[in-house]
Every structure is written in structure tokens, then in C-alpha cells.
Design a protein around this motif. Structure first.
Motif, PDB file in Angstrom:
ATOM      1  N   TYR A  97      -3.227   7.316   8.913  1.00 10.65           N
ATOM      2  CA  TYR A  97      -2.204   6.852   9.850  1.00 10.65           C
ATOM      3  C   TYR A  97      -1.501   5.591   9.345  1.00 10.65           C
ATOM      4  CZ  TYR A  97      -4.978  10.136  12.501  1.00 10.65           C
ATOM      5  OH  TYR A  97      -5.680  11.256  12.881  1.00 10.65           O
ATOM      6  N   LEU A  98      -1.522   5.421   8.011  1.00 13.85           N
ATOM      7  CA  LEU A  98      -0.781   4.341   7.356  1.00 13.85           C
ATOM      8  C   LEU A  98      -0.225   4.819   6.018  1.00 13.85           C
ATOM      9  CD1 LEU A  98       0.151   1.392   7.106  1.00 13.85           C
ATOM     10  CD2 LEU A  98      -2.084   0.856   6.094  1.00 13.85           C
ATOM     11  N   ASN A  99      -1.108   5.374   5.176  1.00 13.51           N
ATOM     12  CA  ASN A  99      -0.696   5.834   3.852  1.00 13.51           C
ATOM     13  C   ASN A  99      -0.399   7.336   3.876  1.00 13.51           C
ATOM     14  OD1 ASN A  99      -1.117   3.374   2.041  1.00 13.51           O
ATOM     15  ND2 ASN A  99      -3.056   3.479   3.151  1.00 13.51           N
ATOM     16  N   LEU A 100       0.451   7.746   2.949  1.00 14.26           N
ATOM     17  CA  LEU A 100       1.035   9.089   2.998  1.00 14.26           C
ATOM     18  C   LEU A 100       0.245  10.116   2.198  1.00 14.26           C
ATOM     19  CD1 LEU A 100       4.654   7.821   2.411  1.00 14.26           C
ATOM     20  CD2 LEU A 100       3.879   8.952   4.506  1.00 14.26           C
ATOM     21  N   CYS A 133       0.804  -1.217   0.000  1.00 10.50           N
ATOM     22  CA  CYS A 133       0.000   0.000   0.000  1.00 10.50           C
ATOM     23  C   CYS A 133       0.838   1.269   0.000  1.00 10.50           C
ATOM     24  CB  CYS A 133      -0.940   0.002   1.203  1.00 10.50           C
ATOM     25  SG  CYS A 133      -0.108  -0.235   2.797  1.00 10.50           S
ATOM     26  N   ILE A 134       1.993   1.262   0.661  1.00 13.07           N
ATOM     27  CA  ILE A 134       2.813   2.467   0.744  1.00 13.07           C
ATOM     28  C   ILE A 134       3.256   2.923  -0.641  1.00 13.07           C
ATOM     29  CG2 ILE A 134       4.917   3.474   1.708  1.00 13.07           C
ATOM     30  CD1 ILE A 134       2.724   2.795   3.769  1.00 13.07           C
ATOM     31  N   LEU A 135       3.679   1.983  -1.467  1.00 16.64           N
ATOM     32  CA  LEU A 135       4.123   2.342  -2.813  1.00 16.64           C
ATOM     33  C   LEU A 135       2.950   2.493  -3.773  1.00 16.64           C
ATOM     34  CD1 LEU A 135       7.369   0.218  -3.325  1.00 16.64           C
ATOM     35  CD2 LEU A 135       7.088   2.526  -2.389  1.00 16.64           C
ATOM     36  N   GLU A 136       1.880   1.746  -3.559  1.00 15.67           N
ATOM     37  CA  GLU A 136       0.719   1.894  -4.443  1.00 15.67           C
ATOM     38  C   GLU A 136       0.140   3.301  -4.321  1.00 15.67           C
ATOM     39  OE1 GLU A 136      -3.277  -0.652  -5.339  1.00 15.67           O
ATOM     40  OE2 GLU A 136      -3.204   0.502  -3.488  1.00 15.67           O
ATOM     41  N   SER A 137      -0.034   3.777  -3.102  1.00 12.73           N
ATOM     42  CA  SER A 137      -0.622   5.103  -2.910  1.00 12.73           C
ATOM     43  C   SER A 137       0.318   6.212  -3.349  1.00 12.73           C
ATOM     44  CB  SER A 137      -1.022   5.293  -1.442  1.00 12.73           C
ATOM     45  OG  SER A 137       0.085   5.177  -0.579  1.00 12.73           O
ATOM     46  N   LEU A 138       1.629   5.942  -3.335  1.00 12.39           N
ATOM     47  CA  LEU A 138       2.604   6.947  -3.775  1.00 12.39           C
ATOM     48  C   LEU A 138       2.327   7.417  -5.195  1.00 12.39           C
ATOM     49  CD1 LEU A 138       5.328   8.498  -3.624  1.00 12.39           C
ATOM     50  CD2 LEU A 138       6.436   6.356  -4.316  1.00 12.39           C
ATOM     51  N   GLN A 139       1.931   6.500  -6.078  1.00 10.71           N
ATOM     52  CA  GLN A 139       1.785   6.856  -7.489  1.00 10.71           C
ATOM     53  C   GLN A 139       0.582   7.757  -7.770  1.00 10.71           C
ATOM     54  OE1 GLN A 139       0.878   3.377 -10.005  1.00 10.71           O
ATOM     55  NE2 GLN A 139       0.103   2.365  -8.165  1.00 10.71           N
ATOM     56  N   PHE A 140      -0.230   8.005  -6.753  1.00 11.76           N
ATOM     57  CA  PHE A 140      -1.374   8.897  -6.922  1.00 11.76           C
ATOM     58  C   PHE A 140      -1.135  10.264  -6.288  1.00 11.76           C
ATOM     59  CE2 PHE A 140      -3.146   4.516  -6.681  1.00 11.76           C
ATOM     60  CZ  PHE A 140      -3.453   4.391  -8.024  1.00 11.76           C
ATOM     61  N   THR A 141       0.130  10.577  -6.040  1.00  9.21           N
ATOM     62  CA  THR A 141       0.482  11.849  -5.403  1.00  9.21           C
ATOM     63  C   THR A 141       1.184  12.775  -6.396  1.00  9.21           C
ATOM     64  OG1 THR A 141       2.660  11.082  -4.662  1.00  9.21           O
ATOM     65  CG2 THR A 141       0.779  10.685  -3.194  1.00  9.21           C
ATOM     66  N   ASP A 142       1.173  14.057  -6.065  1.00  6.77           N
ATOM     67  CA  ASP A 142       1.910  15.028  -6.863  1.00  6.77           C
ATOM     68  C   ASP A 142       3.400  14.728  -6.834  1.00  6.77           C
ATOM     69  OD1 ASP A 142      -0.451  16.340  -7.433  1.00  6.77           O
ATOM     70  OD2 ASP A 142      -0.219  17.796  -5.804  1.00  6.77           O
ATOM     71  N   TYR A 143       3.896  14.242  -5.698  1.00  7.91           N
ATOM     72  CA  TYR A 143       5.329  13.967  -5.581  1.00  7.91           C
ATOM     73  C   TYR A 143       5.756  12.912  -6.590  1.00  7.91           C
ATOM     74  CZ  TYR A 143       9.889  13.682  -3.392  1.00  7.91           C
ATOM     75  OH  TYR A 143      11.254  13.734  -3.172  1.00  7.91           O
ATOM     76  N   TRP A 144       4.942  11.896  -6.779  1.00  6.55           N
ATOM     77  CA  TRP A 144       5.244  10.862  -7.777  1.00  6.55           C
ATOM     78  C   TRP A 144       5.327  11.475  -9.177  1.00  6.55           C
ATOM     79  CZ3 TRP A 144       6.571   5.811  -8.383  1.00  6.55           C
ATOM     80  CH2 TRP A 144       6.318   5.220  -9.619  1.00  6.55           C
ATOM     81  N   ASN A 145       4.334  12.264  -9.530  1.00  7.59           N
ATOM     82  CA  ASN A 145       4.289  12.858 -10.868  1.00  7.59           C
ATOM     83  C   ASN A 145       5.461  13.800 -11.113  1.00  7.59           C
ATOM     84  OD1 ASN A 145       1.890  11.549 -11.630  1.00  7.59           O
ATOM     85  ND2 ASN A 145       0.642  13.098 -10.611  1.00  7.59           N
ATOM     86  N   GLN A 146       5.860  14.541 -10.105  1.00 11.37           N
ATOM     87  CA  GLN A 146       6.912  15.537 -10.273  1.00 11.37           C
ATOM     88  C   GLN A 146       8.315  14.936 -10.259  1.00 11.37           C
ATOM     89  OE1 GLN A 146       6.174  18.342  -7.119  1.00 11.37           O
ATOM     90  NE2 GLN A 146       4.223  19.022  -7.987  1.00 11.37           N
TER      91      GLN A 146
END
Length: 225
Positions: free
Chosen positions: A189-192, A43-56
Motif C-alpha cells: 500500500y505504498l510501493n508498486l 522508495c517509489i523510484l527505488e523499487s521501480l528499478q526492481f520491476t519488469d517494467y523498468w527493465n523493459q
């Protein structure tokens, strides 16, 4: 376990075969794309790809993200053994696994992570493997946080002297002075959140830049150099 048999620990709880469909899509992407970096995990890496930080920061590195929210180390191992590392030659793999292995001991989680490392190394002998530390979880201190801390200590011990395997501490700034985690950093309190992603993945991003830059530099050298 045969290559066509799903792991016994996986149950299609929703009755819609989504997990297997996602795996098949990942395998197809291996045949269609040529990533420099792969993110593999939970889940930590899956949710990362839906963030602005991933895109940038990560999209420009030519990344693929093969992460499934509920996966434990056993699920990820089966995926890696059944096509998700075929037909690709990434320069680096970011692996995050173990936070969903709630019923396993810290020693069992650590061994599961290193079984993933061994499988990756067998299939991709020259790839650089980055292991972000397991993140704290839960708003308040709890046993799972303690276990993740223990896994991180064991990972550091096990990785000493292992070629091209780098443990990256990524939990700095998440736990506040009173021991709590803010929803501004981890919304459940788990995903970023986007803010949390910057805190956590900035050192991973810096290391990937270093690896990719060194790789380009080596490729550009002439024999006379």
C-alpha cells in the motif's frame, strides 16, 4: 552545512553506514557512466528499478536510478549538493520526493521539492525535470493521502510557467471506487507491483520518449534545415 557533513536529519539507525555507502556508489557511477535519463528520489523510484517494467521500458533509455528507500527531501538535497549531479549531462531527470516527509506540512514538502528543482537547475541548466505526482498511500483513506493530494495541488500551482519542469499525474486507476488501494497495484500500500508500475509510469515513459526523440531530432538537423 559543509559538503562533508551529513544532514542532521539523517541518523545511521542501523549502525552500518549503508546510506553513505549507497551515496558514494552513486557518485562513482557519475564518473563511469553517461546517462540520458536519471531517476532521483525515494522508495517509489527505488523499487521501480526492481520491476519488469523498468527493465523493459527504462533500461533501454540509458537510465541511472539514484533513489534511496527512506530518503526525505532533505536527504536527497544533500546528495545532490555532494556529487550526485557531477560529471553527468542527462537530457531528463525524473524526480520523486516528499512521500517520506511525514512530519512536514504540505507547504513544507512542496518547498522542499522545489528546492531540489532549483538545485538541479543550478547544476544542469538545460535538463528537463519531470515531477510525477505523489502517490496515494495506505489501503484506506487517511491523512497522509490527503496531504499528498495537497502537495500535488501546490506543485501544479508552483510549476505554472516554469521552463522545462513538467508535472505528470500518475495516480490514475490506483484508488478504487470504495476508496481503497489494492495490493495488486501496491503490494504494501505504498510501493508498486509490476501491474501498478505500468499504470503509474506509462505517462512518464511516454514523456521521456518524446523528450529523447526531440533531442535526437534537434541534434540531427543541419544548418540548412
Amino acid at each position: 552545512m559543509s559538503a562533508t557533513t551529513l544532514p542532521a536529519i539523517w541518523k545511521d539507525q542501523d549502525g552500518d553506514d549503508r546510506w553513505l555507502s549507497i551515496h558514494k556508489r552513486f557518485v562513482a557511477e557519475c564518473k563511469e557512466k553517461d546517462p540520458d535519463v536519471m531517476f532521483i528520489g525515494d522508495c517509489i523510484l527505488e523499487s521501480l528499478q526492481f520491476t519488469d517494467y523498468w527493465n523493459q521500458h527504462f533500461v533501454p533509455m540509458h537510465c541511472l536510478n539514484f533513489s534511496i528507500r527512506s530518503d526525505r527531501t532533505q536527504n536527497i538535497l544533500w546528495r545532490l549538493q555532494n556529487g550526485e549531479l557531477d560529471n553527468v549531462r542527462p537530457k531528463a531527470i525524473v524526480l520523486h520526493a516528499g512521500t517520506n516527509n511525514i512530519g512536514d506540512t504540505a507547504e513544507e514538502v512542496t518547498e522542499g521539492i522545489f528546492e531540489l528543482v532549483r538545485t538541479i537547475r543550478q547544476k544542469l541548466p538545460d535538463v528537463y525535470i519531470i515531477l510525477p505526482t505523489l502517490l496515494p498511500r495506505g489501503q484506506q483513506p487517511n491523512e497522509l493521502r490527503d496531504k499528498n493530494d495537497q502537495v500535488n495541488r501546490l506543485l501544479r500551482e508552483r510549476s505554472i510557467g516554469v521552463n522545462k519542469v513538467q508535472i505528470v499525474t500518475v495516480d490514475n486507476g490506483l484508488i478504487q471506487s470504495d476508496g481503497t488501494i489494492s495490493h495488486h497495484d501496491m503490494f504494501d500500500y505504498l510501493n508498486l507491483t509490476n501491474v501498478g508500475c505500468k499504470k503509474v509510469f506509462e505517462p512518464v515513459c511516454d514523456l521521456l520518449h518524446q523528450i529523447l526523440t526531440e533531442n535526437e531530432r534537434e541534434r540531427d538537423l543541419t544548418p540548412s534545415e
